[in-house]
Design a protein around this motif. Structure first.
Motif, PDB file in Angstrom:
ATOM      1  N   LEU A  90       9.938   5.751   5.266  1.00 18.39           N
ATOM      2  CA  LEU A  90       8.473   5.310   5.423  1.00 18.39           C
ATOM      3  C   LEU A  90       8.381   3.859   5.440  1.00 18.39           C
ATOM      4  O   LEU A  90       7.632   3.344   6.156  1.00 18.39           O
ATOM      5  N   ILE A  91       9.511   3.266   4.738  1.00 15.69           N
ATOM      6  CA  ILE A  91       9.491   1.762   4.644  1.00 15.69           C
ATOM      7  C   ILE A  91      10.402   1.019   6.070  1.00 15.69           C
ATOM      8  O   ILE A  91      10.069  -0.035   6.514  1.00 15.69           O
ATOM      9  N   LYS A  92      11.151   1.981   6.473  1.00 19.70           N
ATOM     10  CA  LYS A  92      12.116   1.473   7.662  1.00 19.70           C
ATOM     11  C   LYS A  92      11.201   0.972   8.881  1.00 19.70           C
ATOM     12  O   LYS A  92      11.637  -0.236   9.229  1.00 19.70           O
ATOM     13  N   PRO A  93      10.270   1.744   9.154  1.00 16.54           N
ATOM     14  CA  PRO A  93       9.408   0.973  10.481  1.00 16.54           C
ATOM     15  C   PRO A  93       8.771  -0.247  10.003  1.00 16.54           C
ATOM     16  O   PRO A  93       8.703  -1.273  10.985  1.00 16.54           O
ATOM     17  N   THR A 116       0.855  -1.354   0.104  1.00 16.35           N
ATOM     18  CA  THR A 116       0.109  -0.060   0.187  1.00 16.35           C
ATOM     19  C   THR A 116       0.860   1.229  -0.028  1.00 16.35           C
ATOM     20  O   THR A 116       0.678   2.202  -1.001  1.00 16.35           O
ATOM     21  N   LEU A 117       2.110   1.245   0.836  1.00 17.68           N
ATOM     22  CA  LEU A 117       2.644   2.246   0.964  1.00 17.68           C
ATOM     23  C   LEU A 117       3.640   2.632  -0.450  1.00 17.68           C
ATOM     24  O   LEU A 117       3.614   3.976  -0.803  1.00 17.68           O
ATOM     25  N   VAL A 118       3.922   1.468  -1.173  1.00 20.58           N
ATOM     26  CA  VAL A 118       4.725   1.813  -2.198  1.00 20.58           C
ATOM     27  C   VAL A 118       3.725   2.093  -3.365  1.00 20.58           C
ATOM     28  O   VAL A 118       4.040   3.032  -4.193  1.00 20.58           O
ATOM     29  N   ALA A 119       2.413   1.705  -3.498  1.00 22.30           N
ATOM     30  CA  ALA A 119       1.396   2.006  -4.624  1.00 22.30           C
ATOM     31  C   ALA A 119       1.074   3.581  -4.147  1.00 22.30           C
ATOM     32  O   ALA A 119       0.618   4.118  -5.182  1.00 22.30           O
ATOM     33  N   SER A 120       1.402   4.112  -3.058  1.00 20.14           N
ATOM     34  CA  SER A 120       1.020   5.400  -2.937  1.00 20.14           C
ATOM     35  C   SER A 120       2.025   6.418  -3.359  1.00 20.14           C
ATOM     36  O   SER A 120       1.956   7.636  -3.568  1.00 20.14           O
ATOM     37  N   ASN A 121       3.098   5.651  -3.824  1.00 24.34           N
ATOM     38  CA  ASN A 121       4.146   6.416  -4.901  1.00 24.34           C
ATOM     39  C   ASN A 121       4.706   7.569  -4.007  1.00 24.34           C
ATOM     40  O   ASN A 121       4.865   8.677  -4.557  1.00 24.34           O
ATOM     41  N   PRO A 179       7.452  10.239  -2.443  1.00 22.24           N
ATOM     42  CA  PRO A 179       8.594  10.645  -3.265  1.00 22.24           C
ATOM     43  C   PRO A 179       9.707   9.952  -2.821  1.00 22.24           C
ATOM     44  O   PRO A 179       9.781   9.295  -1.715  1.00 22.24           O
ATOM     45  N   ARG A 180      10.692   9.541  -3.540  1.00 22.41           N
ATOM     46  CA  ARG A 180      11.899   8.655  -3.449  1.00 22.41           C
ATOM     47  C   ARG A 180      12.632   9.233  -2.369  1.00 22.41           C
ATOM     48  O   ARG A 180      13.126   8.122  -1.569  1.00 22.41           O
ATOM     49  N   SER A 181      12.903  10.465  -2.114  1.00 24.20           N
ATOM     50  CA  SER A 181      13.648  10.767  -0.924  1.00 24.20           C
ATOM     51  C   SER A 181      12.775  10.535   0.443  1.00 24.20           C
ATOM     52  O   SER A 181      13.729  10.420   1.444  1.00 24.20           O
TER      53      SER A 181
END
Length: 143
Positions: free
Chosen positions: A102-105, A88-93, A95-97
């Motif tokens: 966001l993914i670390k947790p 879901t997080l990746v699909a929300s696209n 910003p790369r920065s």
């Protein structure tokens, strides 16, 4: 990108003592049996989880098929728990920065899960093998 299970493995890096058999103290030399615990074998294991399929791939075997299987199973279970949130997080696209932050947790959550499950599974494997050795099971000599 892959989810590395090494963080959880390193958290378990505390060495369990190697256990000798019941030989007399003065008779330890050549007769001493060295028992390699599942925890020790896991230290040599390297694997990764494919982020698309959620499947584990062994990169370096522990030398023990049961430990290899357990490590992959734990990784797949723990990654499977965070995969929907990650997708879901990746699909929300984002910003790369910001993506990494966001993914670390989620990765930390999977790592904590793996650390807990590794501990339970390692104790189960070692207890079963210790019991087999005590019964004199010949196969136990190979663990």
């Amino acid at each position: 990108m892959t989810f590395s299970l090494m963080t959880a493995i390193l958290a378990l890096a505390s060495v369990a003592p190697l256990a000798p058999n019941d030989t007399a103290i003065g008779d330890v030399d050549a007769q001493q049996e060295i028992v390699v615990t599942a925890r020790e074998r896991l230290k040599n294991w390297r694997g990764k989880i494919d982020l698309e399929s959620g499947k584990c791939r062994i990169r370096k075997s522990s030398g023990d098929p049961e430990v290899d299987s357990m490590a992959c199973r734990v990784g797949e279970i723990c990654y499977g728990q965070i995969k929907p949130k990650r997708d879901t997080l990746v699909a929300s696209n984002p910003p790369r920065s910001q993506r990494r932050a966001l993914i670390k947790p989620l990765e930390d959550e999977a790592s904590d899960c793996a650390t807990t499950l590794y501990e339970v599974e390692l104790e189960r494997i070692d207890a079963r093998r210790d019991a087999a050795r005590e019964r004199g099971d010949r196969r136990a000599q190979h663990w």
